[in-house]
Design an enzyme around this catalytic site. Structure first.
Site, PDB file in Angstrom:
ATOM      1  N   ASN A   8      40.309 -22.663  14.153  1.00 16.96           N
ATOM      2  CA  ASN A   8      39.785 -21.913  13.011  1.00 16.96           C
ATOM      3  C   ASN A   8      40.822 -21.820  11.890  1.00 16.96           C
ATOM      4  O   ASN A   8      40.490 -21.937  10.703  1.00 16.96           O
ATOM      5  CB  ASN A   8      39.343 -20.511  13.440  1.00 16.96           C
ATOM      6  N   CYS A  33      34.076 -15.165  11.421  1.00 14.09           N
ATOM      7  CA  CYS A  33      35.183 -15.672  12.255  1.00 14.09           C
ATOM      8  C   CYS A  33      36.478 -15.940  11.503  1.00 14.09           C
ATOM      9  O   CYS A  33      37.524 -15.376  11.845  1.00 14.09           O
ATOM     10  CB  CYS A  33      34.735 -16.933  12.988  1.00 14.09           C
TER      11      CYS A  33
HETATM   12  N1  LIG Z   1      29.499 -15.982  15.192  1.00 16.01           N
HETATM   13  C1  LIG Z   1      30.067 -17.152  15.349  1.00 16.01           C
HETATM   14  O1  LIG Z   1      29.769 -18.108  14.626  1.00 16.01           O
HETATM   15  C2  LIG Z   1      31.095 -17.369  16.424  1.00 16.01           C
HETATM   16  C3  LIG Z   1      31.482 -18.678  16.736  1.00 16.01           C
HETATM   17  C4  LIG Z   1      32.433 -18.869  17.729  1.00 16.01           C
HETATM   18  C5  LIG Z   1      33.004 -17.773  18.372  1.00 16.01           C
HETATM   19  N2  LIG Z   1      32.624 -16.506  18.021  1.00 16.01           N
HETATM   20  C6  LIG Z   1      33.216 -15.390  18.740  1.00 16.01           C
HETATM   21  O2  LIG Z   1      32.274 -14.937  19.710  1.00 16.01           O
HETATM   22  C7  LIG Z   1      32.338 -13.510  19.862  1.00 16.01           C
HETATM   23  C8  LIG Z   1      30.966 -12.922  19.582  1.00 16.01           C
HETATM   24  O3  LIG Z   1      30.647 -13.176  18.225  1.00 16.01           O
HETATM   25  P1  LIG Z   1      29.194 -12.914  17.633  1.00 16.01           P
HETATM   26  O4  LIG Z   1      29.216 -13.384  16.230  1.00 16.01           O
HETATM   27  O5  LIG Z   1      28.193 -13.448  18.581  1.00 16.01           O
HETATM   28  O6  LIG Z   1      29.161 -11.307  17.683  1.00 16.01           O
HETATM   29  P2  LIG Z   1      27.900 -10.372  17.380  1.00 16.01           P
HETATM   30  O7  LIG Z   1      28.457  -9.162  16.738  1.00 16.01           O
HETATM   31  O8  LIG Z   1      26.843 -11.141  16.695  1.00 16.01           O
HETATM   32  O9  LIG Z   1      27.349 -10.006  18.829  1.00 16.01           O
HETATM   33  C9  LIG Z   1      28.060  -9.235  19.745  1.00 16.01           C
HETATM   34  C10 LIG Z   1      27.054  -8.517  20.630  1.00 16.01           C
HETATM   35  O10 LIG Z   1      27.763  -7.876  21.685  1.00 16.01           O
HETATM   36  C11 LIG Z   1      27.119  -6.634  21.950  1.00 16.01           C
HETATM   37  N3  LIG Z   1      28.066  -5.772  22.661  1.00 16.01           N
HETATM   38  C12 LIG Z   1      29.177  -5.168  22.183  1.00 16.01           C
HETATM   39  N4  LIG Z   1      29.803  -4.499  23.171  1.00 16.01           N
HETATM   40  C13 LIG Z   1      29.078  -4.692  24.294  1.00 16.01           C
HETATM   41  C14 LIG Z   1      29.236  -4.278  25.642  1.00 16.01           C
HETATM   42  N5  LIG Z   1      30.276  -3.540  26.040  1.00 16.01           N
HETATM   43  N6  LIG Z   1      28.297  -4.664  26.548  1.00 16.01           N
HETATM   44  C15 LIG Z   1      27.236  -5.415  26.161  1.00 16.01           C
HETATM   45  N7  LIG Z   1      27.048  -5.841  24.899  1.00 16.01           N
HETATM   46  C16 LIG Z   1      27.960  -5.482  23.983  1.00 16.01           C
HETATM   47  C17 LIG Z   1      26.717  -6.137  20.579  1.00 16.01           C
HETATM   48  O11 LIG Z   1      25.694  -5.167  20.650  1.00 16.01           O
HETATM   49  C18 LIG Z   1      26.260  -7.437  19.902  1.00 16.01           C
HETATM   50  O12 LIG Z   1      24.875  -7.660  20.075  1.00 16.01           O
HETATM   51  C19 LIG Z   1      33.428 -13.052  18.908  1.00 16.01           C
HETATM   52  O13 LIG Z   1      34.640 -12.964  19.584  1.00 16.01           O
HETATM   53  C20 LIG Z   1      33.488 -14.169  17.881  1.00 16.01           C
HETATM   54  O14 LIG Z   1      34.750 -14.253  17.268  1.00 16.01           O
HETATM   55  C21 LIG Z   1      31.666 -16.286  17.072  1.00 16.01           C
END
Ligand SMILES: NC(=O)c1ccc[n+]([C@@H]2O[C@H](COP(=O)([O-])OP(=O)(O)OC[C@H]3O[C@@H](n4cnc5c(N)ncnc54)[C@H](O)[C@@H]3O)[C@@H](O)[C@H]2O)c1
Length: 469
Positions: free
Chosen positions: A206, A258
């Site tokens: 990234n 991200c």
């Molecule tokens: N969005 C992207 O394009 C992307 C790409 C690669 C990696 N990532 C990484 O992946 C991870 C998730 O990103 P995202 O964009 O999907 O996040 P997001 O915020 O869209 O989703 C996270 C989800 O986790 C849930 N959550 C939080 N705490 C929880 C718990 N204790 N138990 C159960 N559910 C819980 C939230 O309610 C939410 O629905 C991050 O670390 C991010 O950096 C994201």
């Protein structure tokens, strides 16, 4: 077929779960957001992501996808993916509260021989933390694997199904192979490394992509000063296979859920471990300067921002997603507002509530035509097809002044000029002078203005003003 668990059903979790179900696995999903779970249970996608809803519906109908809004007493799954959010803290460090909560909830509910797979982007060393938490919770015989996710919002399903590579890190070779088997059918190379290296690959990737964007934006600024065209420069560079053409589009700078948090988290990690992350800090600084450069570009085009009516086109951080986390479009709208402009914003997909929360002093319009009516300038901030293809002649006819600032370099320049717009781009030679630079306080054509500028602004008649400014 394997029994899998996914914790967190956001952009990464929902996509991973739907794709694993599509590959024939049974996936048990938990998210603490009850409204999100209610939508998912009906096969509805809580986010805008092309192709996702069809997979979710299919997975639910086949009985392969189940969604819970609280943790089960015991997981049936033997491989549980953590895909919760890891936002940035004010200091720059990744906030691991959701990961800690998820791991402590999962670890005590696993059957022996299970694997916790970390898909969230987490600081280097988090795998050890997760293993320690699992041990302390009394979970016996639980292994930890790092499996960073590289999908891009807007093409997440395709990226998951056709990844460039799958990265797996673990101290347990058997656990690593069990996770590798889940991806075997995708035909992608699988890189097997230690857990810290896997965690680092994600951050370094990234940070490198953000660096490419900041690099081309710095080159764009130099192009503007020297009269070169950054789009052609990037094309020429990109044809070199050592460089590659992706992420070399000059524009508003990087944003989204991200890059901002991950580059800052890597710089923070480096600093607290005694390294001086000089390049990363510059990459961040160039990016925030880019927003300000564009504010200045709009000011120059309009003469002044105070009282000017501008329509920002797009709120999402890029097209094909409804995500506005750290959206450069929202940041730009807020900055223009702070400079005294009356700002409205249009986005074809992002919900009004989300925009209102992120940009409370900006008005939201239902259509481009509504926002353009009486406006002084259109600012293209997200290259949604609807925005790229807008009818400039029709819109221009209702505007007070016809200024178009294209921060994505995505509008047909001839179409803009034929519709009578003063058209500004990023890093390309300008065809018209800035409004603010004119002597008479009104936009004039380049032909009319050039001699005046040559004489007055640079005192160097006969030279191209765009080369000597
Ligand atoms: N969005 C992207 O394009 C992307 C790409 C690669 C990696 N990532 C990484 O992946 C991870 C998730 O990103 P995202 O964009 O999907 O996040 P997001 O915020 O869209 O989703 C996270 C989800 O986790 C849930 N959550 C939080 N705490 C929880 C718990 N204790 N138990 C159960 N559910 C819980 C939230 O309610 C939410 O629905 C991050 O670390 C991010 O950096 C994201």
């Amino acid at each position: 077929m394997a029994r899998l668990g996914v914790i967190g059903c956001g952009y990464v979790g929902a996509v991973s779960a739907a794709c694993f179900a599509e590959l024939g696995h049974e996936v048990e999903c938990v998210d603490t957001d009850a409204s999100r779970v209610a939508a998912l249970r009906q096969g509805r996608s809580p986010i805008f992501e092309p192709g996702l809803e069809a997979l979710l519906r299919k997975g639910v109908e086949r009985g392969l996808l189940t969604f819970l809004d609280s943790y089960p007493e015991q997981f049936r799954a033997e491989i549980v993916f953590i895909a919760v959010n890891t936002p940035g803290s004010q200091e720059g460090a990744a906030d691991l509260r959701a990961v800690r909560d998820a791991v402590s909830s999962v670890a005590s509910r696993l059957v022996p021989g299970s694997i916790i797979v970390n898909k969230s982007t987490v600081p280097i060393g988090t795998g050890d933390l997760v293993a320690g938490m699992a041990r302390r919770s009394g979970a016996c015989d639980v292994s930890v694997v790092s499996n960073p996710e590289f999908l891009r919002e807007g093409s997440a399903v395709t990226d998951f199904m056709k990844p460039d590579r799958v990265v797996l890190g673990s101290a347990d070779p058997c656990a690593l192979e069990r996770v590798a088997a889940l991806y075997a059918g995708l035909g992608a190379p699988i890189q097997r490394v230690d857990i810290r290296t896997a965690e680092m690959i994600k951050y370094a990737s990234n940070a490198f992509l953000a660096t490419k964007i900041s690099f081309i934006n710095e080159i764009a600024a130099i192009c503007e000063s020297l009269g070169a065209d950054v789009t052609e420069v990037a094309r020429g560079m990109g044809m070199d296979s050592r460089i590659g053409g992706q992420f070399l589009r000059a524009g508003l700078g990087w944003g989204g859920s991200c890059f901002p948090k991950d580059v800052r988290a890597l710089a923070h990690m480096a600093a607290v471990h005694g390294t001086h992350p000089q390049l990363l800090r510059s990459v961040i600084e160039i990016n925030s300067d880019q927003r300000l450069r564009i504010v200045q570009k709009v000011r120059m085009a309009l003469g002044e921002l105070e009282g000017a009516r501008v329509l920002v086109l797009g709120a999402a951080f890029k097209a094909d997603t409804d995500d506005i986390r750290n959206s450069p479009a929202i940041e730009l709208a807020n900055l223009l507002r702070l400079e005294g402009a009356a700002v409205s914003i249009f986005d074809p997909i992002v919900g009004h509530d989300a925009i209102a929360a992120a940009a409370p002093h900006v008005s939201i319009v239902e259509s481009i035509a509504e926002g353009a009516d009486g406006a002084d300038a259109l600012i293209v901030a997200t290259d949604w097809p609807e925005i790229v293809g807008m009818d400039l002649k029709q819109l221009g006819a209702t505007m007070s002044r016809r200024i178009l600032v294209d921060t994505r370099n995505c509008i047909d320049a001839d179409a803009a000029r034929n519709a009578g717009f003063g058209y500004r781009t990023i890093g390309r030679p300008r065809q018209e002078p800035d409004y603010a630079a004119t002597t008479f306080g009104e936009a004039v054509s380049m032909n009319a203005e050039q001699p005046a500028l040559r004489g007055s602004a640079v005192g160097n008649a006969g030279r191209d003003p765009w080369l000597v400014r």
